[in-house]
Design an enzyme around this catalytic site. Structure first.
Site, mmCIF file in Angstrom:
data_model
loop_
_atom_site.group_PDB
_atom_site.id
_atom_site.type_symbol
_atom_site.label_atom_id
_atom_site.label_comp_id
_atom_site.label_asym_id
_atom_site.label_seq_id
_atom_site.Cartn_x
_atom_site.Cartn_y
_atom_site.Cartn_z
ATOM 1 N N GLY A 97 15.249 19.323 41.157
ATOM 2 C CA GLY A 97 14.241 19.580 40.128
ATOM 3 C C GLY A 97 14.063 18.390 39.203
ATOM 4 O O GLY A 97 12.948 18.078 38.773
ATOM 5 N N THR A 119 12.239 28.541 56.170
ATOM 6 C CA THR A 119 11.066 27.688 55.963
ATOM 7 C C THR A 119 10.976 27.398 54.473
ATOM 8 O O THR A 119 11.092 28.298 53.640
ATOM 9 C CB THR A 119 9.780 28.382 56.450
ATOM 10 O OG1 THR A 119 9.859 28.535 57.866
ATOM 11 C CG2 THR A 119 8.547 27.562 56.099
ATOM 12 N N LEU A 120 10.774 26.146 54.131
ATOM 13 C CA LEU A 120 10.711 25.695 52.744
ATOM 14 C C LEU A 120 9.296 25.261 52.394
ATOM 15 O O LEU A 120 8.658 24.550 53.176
ATOM 16 C CB LEU A 120 11.658 24.499 52.554
ATOM 17 C CG LEU A 120 13.088 24.690 53.052
ATOM 18 C CD1 LEU A 120 13.815 23.355 53.093
ATOM 19 C CD2 LEU A 120 13.815 25.683 52.169
ATOM 20 N N GLU A 121 8.797 25.670 51.240
ATOM 21 C CA GLU A 121 7.518 25.179 50.732
ATOM 22 C C GLU A 121 7.852 24.090 49.723
ATOM 23 O O GLU A 121 8.417 24.374 48.672
ATOM 24 C CB GLU A 121 6.726 26.287 50.050
ATOM 25 C CG GLU A 121 6.502 27.521 50.915
ATOM 26 C CD GLU A 121 7.535 28.607 50.693
ATOM 27 O OE1 GLU A 121 8.225 28.600 49.652
ATOM 28 O OE2 GLU A 121 7.664 29.468 51.571
#
Length: 178
Positions: A97, A119-121
């Site tokens: 972050g 699955t990563l956005e």
């Protein structure tokens, strides 16, 4: 109730939690540090909830790849994780972050009975270089209350997911507005 790192390690050793590959160094006080897989999908053009997403798939080089702002990247966790006993919650990491990277913006809940590579956005606030298998976040295991209902028993649309998945919402949209 959240599992401590010691409880995660013990549950993995007992076969109650799947983490593959498993690295004891990734166990933290209340979570398991998950890593980015080796490929990304770059979503091309405009996105439409009623149509499959066009994408270009890239293999992440060891030298890294610069993520650009305004682009949606779909990635995958290096680890396959799951449990019939515990639910999971996937979070980004504070250090990621601080680089302006948002990972896994939606759907952080991993249901009991669903062992997957997540699955990563992924979005970037500024250009930032990422590398295959770098730590991106924390996976928390939760003890559910009430009668267990395995994800496998419900036949949900992402049940067979083993890699990067684009949206399948278009499968549910039938004919638009009436």
């Amino acid at each position: 109730m959240i599992l401590t790192g010691h409880a995660i390690a013990a549950a993995h050793a007992a076969g109650e939690i799947t983490i593959d590959p498993y690295d004891p160094a990734c166990v933290s006080p209340n979570a398991y540090d998950w890593r980015l897989g080796d490929t990304l999908r770059v979503c091309d053009g405009d996105l439409d909830a009623a149509a499959p997403t066009a994408f270009t798939e890239l293999r992440l080089p060891c030298s890294g790849l610069v993520l650009e702002p305004g682009v949606l990247y779909l990635g995958v966790t290096y680890e396959k994780t799951g449990s019939e006993t515990y639910a999971q919650f996937l979070n980004g990491d504070r250090t990621i972050g601080a680089l302006g990277i948002w990972v896994h913006v939606s759907a952080p809940l991993g249901h009991q009975g669903h062992a997957i590579r997540w699955t990563l956005e992924i979005r970037a606030a500024r250009p930032v270089r990422v590398y295959p298998r770098m730590t991106l976040g924390k996976l928390v295991f939760l003890q559910p209350f009430g009668a267990a209902a395995s994800y496998q028993q419900h036949g949900l649309k992402y049940m067979a997911s083993q890699g990067i998945e684009t949206s399948r919402l278009y499968e549910e949209i039938v004919g638009g507005c009436a």
